[in-house]
Write a protein that holds these residues in place. Sequence first.
Motif, short mmCIF file in Angstrom:
data_model
loop_
_atom_site.label_atom_id
_atom_site.label_comp_id
_atom_site.label_asym_id
_atom_site.label_seq_id
_atom_site.Cartn_x
_atom_site.Cartn_y
_atom_site.Cartn_z
N THR A 1 3.85 -3.32 3.29
CA THR A 1 2.68 -4.18 3.14
C THR A 1 2.31 -4.73 4.52
O THR A 1 2.89 -4.33 5.52
N HIS B 1 0.80 -1.23 0.00
CA HIS B 1 0.00 0.00 0.00
C HIS B 1 0.83 1.28 0.00
O HIS B 1 0.33 2.34 -0.35
N ARG B 2 2.10 1.19 0.38
CA ARG B 2 2.97 2.38 0.46
C ARG B 2 4.34 1.99 -0.07
O ARG B 2 5.05 1.20 0.56
N LYS C 1 0.57 -7.01 -5.06
CA LYS C 1 0.12 -7.69 -3.84
C LYS C 1 1.04 -8.84 -3.48
O LYS C 1 1.78 -9.35 -4.32
N PRO D 1 -0.70 6.86 -1.51
CA PRO D 1 -0.91 5.42 -1.65
C PRO D 1 -0.72 4.97 -3.10
O PRO D 1 -0.74 5.78 -4.03
N GLY E 1 -5.92 -3.11 4.19
CA GLY E 1 -5.12 -3.03 2.96
C GLY E 1 -4.58 -1.66 2.64
O GLY E 1 -3.97 -1.45 1.61
N ASN E 2 -4.80 -0.69 3.53
CA ASN E 2 -4.37 0.69 3.22
C ASN E 2 -3.35 1.25 4.21
O ASN E 2 -3.01 2.43 4.15
#
Length: 185
Positions: free
Chosen positions: A87, A77-78, A174, A168, A93-94
């Motif tokens: 992660t 996410h970053r 993923k 973001p 998920g953020n």
Amino acid sequence: MFRSLIAAFAITAALALPAVAQTAPKLPANADPQNTIIMQTTKGPVVFVLRSDIAPKHAERIKQLAREGYYDNVPFHRVIDGFMAQTGDGQYGNGTGGSRYPDLPAEFSNVPFKRGTVGMARAQSPNSANSQFFITFGDASFLNGQYTVIGQVVSGMENVDKIKRGEPVQNPDKIVSMKVAADAK
């Protein structure tokens, strides 16, 4: 006709097997499978060795969550170019969530943050790490002694380098799956 379809399927399946085997990461000879993580990402496999010698509580948390499937399908996410890819927020998920377990006390060490170092993300409090982690792209010595080092990438850093950047990240890469090597089939 039915037999020819079965034969064609068997041939197709046999041809597909080597491609799968080629993408499976190989562990370094000296890696302890109980303290090695195999992370399949949308950019390819990444293997990191946990530093249970310097951060035993954090290493155990990562293994516990990996074994529960918590990290599967969790976004990066970053991701800051030249710094790190973060992660591990399997809740939202953020970057605002964590696991159902309590936060961990800091386990700071004198191990430096360099390329491929895996560290635990946290909020402002040193004792607020929970499930999120990051992998550094290069020297991040300004984090030394302020964040817990939990591991080191030993294979697949080129795949970490390919992770889409953003803060973001829009349409993020993923973790497809994350397993303790001892549990991987």
